[in-house]
Design a protein around this motif. Structure first.
Motif, PDB file in Angstrom:
ATOM      1  N   VAL A   1      29.559  52.178  36.680  1.00 13.10           N
ATOM      2  CA  VAL A   1      28.354  52.250  37.511  1.00 13.10           C
ATOM      3  C   VAL A   1      27.753  50.857  37.690  1.00 13.10           C
ATOM      4  O   VAL A   1      27.366  50.458  38.797  1.00 13.10           O
ATOM      5  N   ALA A   2      27.687  50.092  36.587  1.00 12.78           N
ATOM      6  CA  ALA A   2      27.152  48.736  36.663  1.00 12.78           C
ATOM      7  C   ALA A   2      28.010  47.861  37.572  1.00 12.78           C
ATOM      8  O   ALA A   2      27.496  46.968  38.260  1.00 12.78           O
ATOM      9  N   GLY A   3      29.317  48.117  37.604  1.00  7.46           N
ATOM     10  CA  GLY A   3      30.207  47.352  38.464  1.00  7.46           C
ATOM     11  C   GLY A   3      29.903  47.566  39.938  1.00  7.46           C
ATOM     12  O   GLY A   3      29.997  46.642  40.742  1.00  7.46           O
ATOM     13  N   VAL A   4      29.545  48.786  40.302  1.00 10.83           N
ATOM     14  CA  VAL A   4      29.168  49.073  41.688  1.00 10.83           C
ATOM     15  C   VAL A   4      27.913  48.281  42.056  1.00 10.83           C
ATOM     16  O   VAL A   4      27.826  47.674  43.137  1.00 10.83           O
ATOM     17  N   VAL A   5      26.934  48.279  41.160  1.00 16.21           N
ATOM     18  CA  VAL A   5      25.706  47.518  41.394  1.00 16.21           C
ATOM     19  C   VAL A   5      26.021  46.030  41.515  1.00 16.21           C
ATOM     20  O   VAL A   5      25.490  45.322  42.383  1.00 16.21           O
ATOM     21  N   SER A   6      26.899  45.533  40.645  1.00 10.89           N
ATOM     22  CA  SER A   6      27.257  44.119  40.669  1.00 10.89           C
ATOM     23  C   SER A   6      27.936  43.733  41.984  1.00 10.89           C
ATOM     24  O   SER A   6      27.681  42.657  42.540  1.00 10.89           O
TER      25      SER A   6
ATOM     26  N   ARG B   1      29.954  31.977  40.368  1.00 12.37           N
ATOM     27  CA  ARG B   1      28.544  31.897  40.004  1.00 12.37           C
ATOM     28  C   ARG B   1      27.796  33.035  40.678  1.00 12.37           C
ATOM     29  O   ARG B   1      27.907  33.191  41.893  1.00 12.37           O
ATOM     30  N   PRO B   2      27.053  33.832  39.913  1.00  6.99           N
ATOM     31  CA  PRO B   2      26.941  33.797  38.454  1.00  6.99           C
ATOM     32  C   PRO B   2      28.241  34.276  37.795  1.00  6.99           C
ATOM     33  O   PRO B   2      29.036  34.976  38.398  1.00  6.99           O
ATOM     34  N   ARG B   3      28.419  33.920  36.537  1.00  9.17           N
ATOM     35  CA  ARG B   3      29.692  34.145  35.865  1.00  9.17           C
ATOM     36  C   ARG B   3      29.949  35.614  35.546  1.00  9.17           C
ATOM     37  O   ARG B   3      31.089  36.064  35.483  1.00  9.17           O
ATOM     38  N   ARG B   4      28.931  36.388  35.271  1.00  6.61           N
ATOM     39  CA  ARG B   4      29.053  37.825  34.961  1.00  6.61           C
ATOM     40  C   ARG B   4      30.083  38.076  33.853  1.00  6.61           C
ATOM     41  O   ARG B   4      31.005  38.880  34.007  1.00  6.61           O
TER      42      ARG B   4
ATOM     43  N   TYR C   1      39.995  49.549  37.337  1.00  4.89           N
ATOM     44  CA  TYR C   1      41.174  48.731  37.629  1.00  4.89           C
ATOM     45  C   TYR C   1      40.835  47.607  38.618  1.00  4.89           C
ATOM     46  O   TYR C   1      41.389  46.501  38.539  1.00  4.89           O
ATOM     47  N   TYR C   2      39.938  47.891  39.555  1.00  4.80           N
ATOM     48  CA  TYR C   2      39.486  46.875  40.510  1.00  4.80           C
ATOM     49  C   TYR C   2      38.896  45.686  39.758  1.00  4.80           C
ATOM     50  O   TYR C   2      39.198  44.528  40.058  1.00  4.80           O
ATOM     51  N   TRP C   3      38.074  45.975  38.732  1.00  6.52           N
ATOM     52  CA  TRP C   3      37.456  44.885  37.974  1.00  6.52           C
ATOM     53  C   TRP C   3      38.449  44.216  37.035  1.00  6.52           C
ATOM     54  O   TRP C   3      38.318  43.019  36.741  1.00  6.52           O
ATOM     55  N   VAL C   4      39.452  44.946  36.568  1.00  6.68           N
ATOM     56  CA  VAL C   4      40.496  44.300  35.762  1.00  6.68           C
ATOM     57  C   VAL C   4      41.186  43.234  36.599  1.00  6.68           C
ATOM     58  O   VAL C   4      41.431  42.106  36.145  1.00  6.68           O
ATOM     59  N   ARG C   5      41.496  43.558  37.830  1.00  4.64           N
ATOM     60  CA  ARG C   5      42.124  42.596  38.738  1.00  4.64           C
ATOM     61  C   ARG C   5      41.207  41.412  38.985  1.00  4.64           C
ATOM     62  O   ARG C   5      41.624  40.251  38.921  1.00  4.64           O
ATOM     63  N   ARG C   6      39.936  41.663  39.237  1.00  2.00           N
ATOM     64  CA  ARG C   6      39.017  40.580  39.593  1.00  2.00           C
ATOM     65  C   ARG C   6      38.652  39.710  38.386  1.00  2.00           C
ATOM     66  O   ARG C   6      38.516  38.497  38.502  1.00  2.00           O
ATOM     67  N   VAL C   7      38.462  40.344  37.232  1.00  2.00           N
ATOM     68  CA  VAL C   7      38.119  39.571  36.042  1.00  2.00           C
ATOM     69  C   VAL C   7      39.261  38.625  35.660  1.00  2.00           C
ATOM     70  O   VAL C   7      39.036  37.463  35.308  1.00  2.00           O
ATOM     71  N   SER C   8      40.483  39.128  35.728  1.00  2.00           N
ATOM     72  CA  SER C   8      41.648  38.311  35.370  1.00  2.00           C
ATOM     73  C   SER C   8      42.073  37.397  36.506  1.00  2.00           C
ATOM     74  O   SER C   8      42.693  36.349  36.265  1.00  2.00           O
ATOM     75  N   GLY C   9      41.770  37.804  37.738  1.00  2.00           N
ATOM     76  CA  GLY C   9      42.216  37.039  38.893  1.00  2.00           C
ATOM     77  C   GLY C   9      43.678  37.229  39.221  1.00  2.00           C
ATOM     78  O   GLY C   9      44.217  36.558  40.099  1.00  2.00           O
ATOM     79  N   ARG C  10      44.326  38.180  38.552  1.00  2.00           N
ATOM     80  CA  ARG C  10      45.765  38.404  38.747  1.00  2.00           C
ATOM     81  C   ARG C  10      46.047  39.895  38.871  1.00  2.00           C
ATOM     82  O   ARG C  10      45.619  40.691  38.029  1.00  2.00           O
ATOM     83  N   LEU C  11      46.808  40.257  39.905  1.00  2.00           N
ATOM     84  CA  LEU C  11      47.149  41.660  40.103  1.00  2.00           C
ATOM     85  C   LEU C  11      48.047  42.164  38.990  1.00  2.00           C
ATOM     86  O   LEU C  11      47.960  43.325  38.596  1.00  2.00           O
ATOM     87  N   TRP C  12      48.923  41.321  38.461  1.00  2.00           N
ATOM     88  CA  TRP C  12      49.856  41.782  37.434  1.00  2.00           C
ATOM     89  C   TRP C  12      49.138  42.203  36.160  1.00  2.00           C
ATOM     90  O   TRP C  12      49.652  43.043  35.411  1.00  2.00           O
TER      91      TRP C  12
END
Length: 275
Positions: free
Chosen positions: A256-261, A86-89, A195-206
């Motif tokens: 850029v938005a990811g850095v702000v988030s 929360r928030p879900r983003r 790639y950092y956000w790919v990991r975080r959005v999915s919750g999985r490093l793989w």
């Protein structure tokens, strides 16, 4: 009375430990990889095999052994996906989706660019090791190390910049001009944040590993290089297609938005702790 042997204390999660692990990976993947690749002479296929199939497995084994002994394993491989927070983003889901769209949009032309089945298979196996190794060390070990003392903004920035700098060795080895190296570092740092956000959005490093593999697979086949640095200095024709150029532009905006988030996420965490 029986006694039990003392358990091994886990390795402290600090930025310096993570950076040391990345340095070891670079020594194998970049330094040893380039030394072995030079032994192949003008044979691009042999150069690719020597620079990937020998040093990368060694580096990956080192990373896996490090995780086993450090006690970081579970946190490195998985975390709560951002859509469950929360928030879900939910807008962050666009990052992995667009990265896949960009790769798949170029995949058909890359495979059909006169490559034999053997070449495609060799490149696939090589990029599997590249994606697994780089994500294991950068978005796995280093992310967890920096998180031990810092928030998500610092974690995002440090791991992204280090991802860009990790490719400098290969660029210098290949004689790339300083101005081009600076551009590569900036471009790769932005990719590192995605790639950092790919990991975080999915919750999985793989998942980040697979996206990285697909991206590199397309890059290698499109440019026909023998080593990663060669692929990075090849001209990119993707921007000549309006759709691909649009996707790339959106990804830059999202980076850029990811850095702000990440900064706002840290602010919410501090506010919650003070409350």
């Amino acid at each position: 009375m029986t006694t039990t042997a003392p358990t091994r204390a886990p390795i402290a999660r600090t930025t310096w430990v993570g950076l040391a692990a990345v340095v070891v990976y670079v020594l194998f993947a970049a330094v040893l990889g380039n030394v072995l690749g030079d032994l192949a002479g003008d044979d691009d296929t042999a150069e690719f095999v020597l620079s990937h199939f020998i040093p990368l497995p060694i580096a990956i084994v080192f990373g896996l052994v490090f995780l086993r002994r450090s006690g970081w394993g579970r946190r490195v491989w998985s975390e709560p996906p951002t859509p469950t927070l929360r928030p879900r983003r939910l807008w962050l889901i666009a990052i992995p989706v667009l990265m896949l769209v960009l790769a798949f949009a170029q995949l058909g032309d890359s495979i059909g660019a006169g490559r034999t089945f053997g070449t495609v298979l060799i490149v696939l196996l090589g990029t599997l090791m590249v994606g697994f190794g780089e994500e294991l060390f950068l978005r796995g070990i280093l992310v967890e190390a920096v998180r031990g003392k810092h928030g998500e903004l610092v974690t995002l920035l440090v791991t992204s910049v280090v991802f860009g700098l990790a490719h400098v060795v290969g660029s210098v080895w290949a004689g790339v001009p300083p101005a081009a190296i600076l551009f590569q570092v900036s471009f790769l740092a932005m990719n590192g944040s995605l790639y950092y956000w790919v990991r975080r959005v999915s919750g999985r490093l793989w998942v980040a590993m697979l996206v990285h593999v697909l991206t590199d697979f397309v890059l290698y086949l499109a440019s026909g290089p023998s080593r990663p640095t060669d692929a990075l200095v090849q001209p990119d024709d993707a921007t000549s297609a309006p759709v691909l150029a649009t996707v790339q532009t959106i990804l830059i905006v999202l980076a850029v938005a990811g850095v702000v988030s990440a900064a706002r996420e840290d602010h919410r965490a501090r506010t919650a702790r003070s409350a």
